[in-house]
Design a protein around this motif. Structure first.
Motif, PDB file in Angstrom:
ATOM      1  N   ALA A   1     -25.285 -14.915 -23.520  1.00  0.00           N
ATOM      2  CA  ALA A   1     -24.277 -15.130 -24.559  1.00  0.00           C
ATOM      3  C   ALA A   1     -23.015 -15.693 -23.926  1.00  0.00           C
ATOM      4  O   ALA A   1     -22.545 -15.181 -22.901  1.00  0.00           O
ATOM      5  CB  ALA A   1     -23.965 -13.804 -25.262  1.00  0.00           C
ATOM      6  N   ASP A   2     -22.457 -16.729 -24.528  1.00  0.00           N
ATOM      7  CA  ASP A   2     -21.237 -17.351 -24.020  1.00  0.00           C
ATOM      8  C   ASP A   2     -20.067 -16.916 -24.897  1.00  0.00           C
ATOM      9  O   ASP A   2     -19.946 -17.327 -26.052  1.00  0.00           O
ATOM     10  CB  ASP A   2     -21.383 -18.873 -24.028  1.00  0.00           C
ATOM     11  N   SER A   3     -19.195 -16.101 -24.327  1.00  0.00           N
ATOM     12  CA  SER A   3     -18.104 -15.512 -25.102  1.00  0.00           C
ATOM     13  C   SER A   3     -16.994 -16.505 -25.415  1.00  0.00           C
ATOM     14  O   SER A   3     -16.256 -16.313 -26.387  1.00  0.00           O
ATOM     15  CB  SER A   3     -17.518 -14.320 -24.345  1.00  0.00           C
ATOM     16  N   GLN A   4     -16.847 -17.538 -24.625  1.00  0.00           N
ATOM     17  CA  GLN A   4     -15.772 -18.501 -24.837  1.00  0.00           C
ATOM     18  C   GLN A   4     -16.220 -19.676 -25.692  1.00  0.00           C
ATOM     19  O   GLN A   4     -15.511 -20.092 -26.619  1.00  0.00           O
ATOM     20  CB  GLN A   4     -15.246 -19.006 -23.492  1.00  0.00           C
TER      21      GLN A   4
ATOM     22  N   GLN B   1      -7.867 -15.037 -34.030  1.00  0.00           N
ATOM     23  CA  GLN B   1      -7.149 -13.825 -33.643  1.00  0.00           C
ATOM     24  C   GLN B   1      -7.704 -13.206 -32.354  1.00  0.00           C
ATOM     25  O   GLN B   1      -6.952 -12.651 -31.549  1.00  0.00           O
ATOM     26  CB  GLN B   1      -7.211 -12.788 -34.771  1.00  0.00           C
ATOM     27  N   ILE B   2      -9.016 -13.316 -32.177  1.00  0.00           N
ATOM     28  CA  ILE B   2      -9.666 -12.708 -31.011  1.00  0.00           C
ATOM     29  C   ILE B   2     -10.532 -13.780 -30.356  1.00  0.00           C
ATOM     30  O   ILE B   2     -11.656 -14.041 -30.799  1.00  0.00           O
ATOM     31  CB  ILE B   2     -10.523 -11.488 -31.416  1.00  0.00           C
ATOM     32  N   PRO B   3     -10.042 -14.406 -29.295  1.00  0.00           N
ATOM     33  CA  PRO B   3     -10.767 -15.528 -28.688  1.00  0.00           C
ATOM     34  C   PRO B   3     -11.896 -15.087 -27.770  1.00  0.00           C
ATOM     35  O   PRO B   3     -11.983 -15.486 -26.611  1.00  0.00           O
ATOM     36  CB  PRO B   3      -9.655 -16.243 -27.919  1.00  0.00           C
ATOM     37  N   PHE B   4     -12.787 -14.245 -28.303  1.00  0.00           N
ATOM     38  CA  PHE B   4     -13.898 -13.718 -27.510  1.00  0.00           C
ATOM     39  C   PHE B   4     -15.061 -13.477 -28.458  1.00  0.00           C
ATOM     40  O   PHE B   4     -15.037 -12.554 -29.270  1.00  0.00           O
ATOM     41  CB  PHE B   4     -13.473 -12.392 -26.839  1.00  0.00           C
ATOM     42  N   GLY B   5     -16.057 -14.356 -28.387  1.00  0.00           N
ATOM     43  CA  GLY B   5     -17.149 -14.314 -29.348  1.00  0.00           C
ATOM     44  C   GLY B   5     -18.387 -13.620 -28.835  1.00  0.00           C
ATOM     45  O   GLY B   5     -18.351 -12.446 -28.475  1.00  0.00           O
ATOM     46  N   ALA B   6     -19.533 -14.349 -28.816  1.00  0.00           N
ATOM     47  CA  ALA B   6     -20.809 -13.761 -28.409  1.00  0.00           C
ATOM     48  C   ALA B   6     -20.661 -13.028 -27.086  1.00  0.00           C
ATOM     49  O   ALA B   6     -20.111 -13.571 -26.124  1.00  0.00           O
ATOM     50  CB  ALA B   6     -21.862 -14.858 -28.298  1.00  0.00           C
ATOM     51  N   ASN B   7     -21.182 -11.800 -27.014  1.00  0.00           N
ATOM     52  CA  ASN B   7     -20.890 -10.949 -25.861  1.00  0.00           C
ATOM     53  C   ASN B   7     -22.154 -10.326 -25.284  1.00  0.00           C
ATOM     54  O   ASN B   7     -22.744 -10.818 -24.341  1.00  0.00           O
ATOM     55  CB  ASN B   7     -19.871  -9.887 -26.278  1.00  0.00           C
ATOM     56  N   GLY B   8     -22.615  -9.204 -25.873  1.00  0.00           N
ATOM     57  CA  GLY B   8     -23.840  -8.567 -25.407  1.00  0.00           C
ATOM     58  C   GLY B   8     -25.063  -9.284 -25.940  1.00  0.00           C
ATOM     59  O   GLY B   8     -25.006  -9.970 -26.964  1.00  0.00           O
ATOM     60  N   LEU B   9     -26.197  -9.124 -25.250  1.00  0.00           N
ATOM     61  CA  LEU B   9     -27.419  -9.827 -25.665  1.00  0.00           C
ATOM     62  C   LEU B   9     -28.652  -9.058 -25.217  1.00  0.00           C
ATOM     63  O   LEU B   9     -28.713  -8.557 -24.093  1.00  0.00           O
ATOM     64  CB  LEU B   9     -27.418 -11.244 -25.080  1.00  0.00           C
ATOM     65  N   LYS B  10     -29.640  -8.972 -26.117  1.00  0.00           N
ATOM     66  CA  LYS B  10     -30.928  -8.360 -25.806  1.00  0.00           C
ATOM     67  C   LYS B  10     -32.040  -9.171 -26.480  1.00  0.00           C
ATOM     68  O   LYS B  10     -31.847  -9.743 -27.554  1.00  0.00           O
ATOM     69  CB  LYS B  10     -30.991  -6.913 -26.326  1.00  0.00           C
ATOM     70  N   VAL B  11     -33.216  -9.219 -25.847  1.00  0.00           N
ATOM     71  CA  VAL B  11     -34.421  -9.770 -26.468  1.00  0.00           C
ATOM     72  C   VAL B  11     -35.232  -8.598 -26.995  1.00  0.00           C
ATOM     73  O   VAL B  11     -35.543  -7.659 -26.253  1.00  0.00           O
ATOM     74  CB  VAL B  11     -35.245 -10.599 -25.459  1.00  0.00           C
TER      75      VAL B  11
END
Length: 323
Positions: free
Chosen positions: A160-163, A191-201
């Motif tokens: 996941a790419d948070s930026q 407001q919060i410049p942090f998107g996709a973060n944790g990730l699981k298959v």
């Protein structure tokens, strides 16, 4: 890893949504009991516990974000440094320095981690058992690869790419990543410049948390050799400062680390959720979760604790439902 610096008014607003989303307790809910901190880490040395992968013997392989290290922690708390990622003096990242974030483990013991540097060293690094870190995935310098999962059957790493607000796919052999899934649901907010973060298959899908949107998402993995991403599904909302997460078993019940509010949240398949652990149990900005049999592992990084930071590894007991 959650964003930096601390949420303020937005956290309050999303907390209100969490209250609305939290349904009544279900008789089928797993229970989390007997929390205990088994290892305390050195905050001053940058040992901010970020992500976690489990060894067959129950030890935890933990990334220390700001120390750029990978450590192995036994169930009794013994800690050994396995590897240190190379220093990047010219690192230019949203958190001010190079950080090691996600981790995934292959069956042969090989570890894969994401490294964010703001330079050409940003990407996925491989650590063979007893070996030195080696870069295998070469990402754009402005990427922020965070949560990481390995689909060994398909030979694919997802991160996941948070930026940039996307999910990348990368052959386990390495190379240049492909933007596997994109869209507004994965992106940060103004407001919060942090998107996709944790990730699981999990169950033929990639599940992703979005910190800025306080949500948990599911993206089906398509059939055939292309394994294309299906439409993004929003599975839960109101998860204030959600970081990484783990499934409690074969079903779709999740335990999610809510970083800035110091909570471990149980998220039901219908999207309702409730708090099962808090700061009083030992959480200090929890970042990630793992579950094995009857044990829950929770990392805390203490990113935002300015008074008495206590990055740690907490273990608890989980009693799973039969649904």
């Amino acid at each position: 890893m959650t964003r930096h610096p601390r949420l303020t008014a937005v956290a309050t607003a999303t907390a209100a949504l969490a209250v609305l989303a939290a349904g009544p307790a279900s008789a089928g809910d797993p229970t989390v009991t007997d929390p205990r901190v088994v290892a305390h880490f050195d905050f001053a040395a940058g040992q901010t516990a970020e992500n976690i992968a489990l060894e067959p013997d129950g030890s935890a392989d933990v990334t220390f974000a700001f120390a750029r290290q990978v450590a192995r922690v036994t169930r009794e708390g013994g800690t050994t440094i396995l590897a240190t990622l190379p220093e990047v003096p010219d690192a230019q990242t949203p958190v001010g320095q190079a950080v090691v974030l996600g981790i995934a483990r292959a069956h042969d013991g090989t570890l894969y981690v994401t490294y964010v540097t703001g330079t050409e060293k940003t990407g996925v690094w491989r650590i063979a058992p007893g070996g030195a870190p080696e870069q295998i995935g070469f990402f754009p310098a402005n990427a922020f690869p965070n949560g990481l999962a390995l689909d060994e059957e398909c030979g694919t790493l997802y991160t996941a790419d948070s930026q940039l607000g996307r999910v990348w796919s990368l052959p386990v052999t390495g190379g240049t990543p492909t933007a596997w899934a994109t869209g507004a649901a994965l992106e940060p907010t103004a407001q919060i410049p942090f998107g996709a973060n944790g990730l699981k298959v999990h169950h033929d899908a990639v599940w992703v948390s979005n910190t800025g949107r306080a949500s948990l998402l599911r993206i089906p993995i398509g059939p055939g050799p292309a394994h294309a991403a299906g439409p993004v599904e929003i599975r839960a909302t109101g998860l204030t400062s959600i970081d990484d997460f783990a499934f409690t078993g074969h079903g779709d019940t999740v335990l999610a680390a809510l970083n800035e509010v110091d909570e471990l949240e149980l998220v039901r398949p219908d999207g309702t959720h409730k708090t099962v652990l808090t700061r009083t149990d030992g959480l200090d900005n929890p970042t990630s979760v793992a579950v094995r049999a009857k044990t829950v592992y929770v990392n805390s990084a203490a990113f935002f604790n300015t008074l008495d930071p206590d990055p740690n590894l907490l273990l608890a007991r989980i009693s799973k439902n039969k649904l």
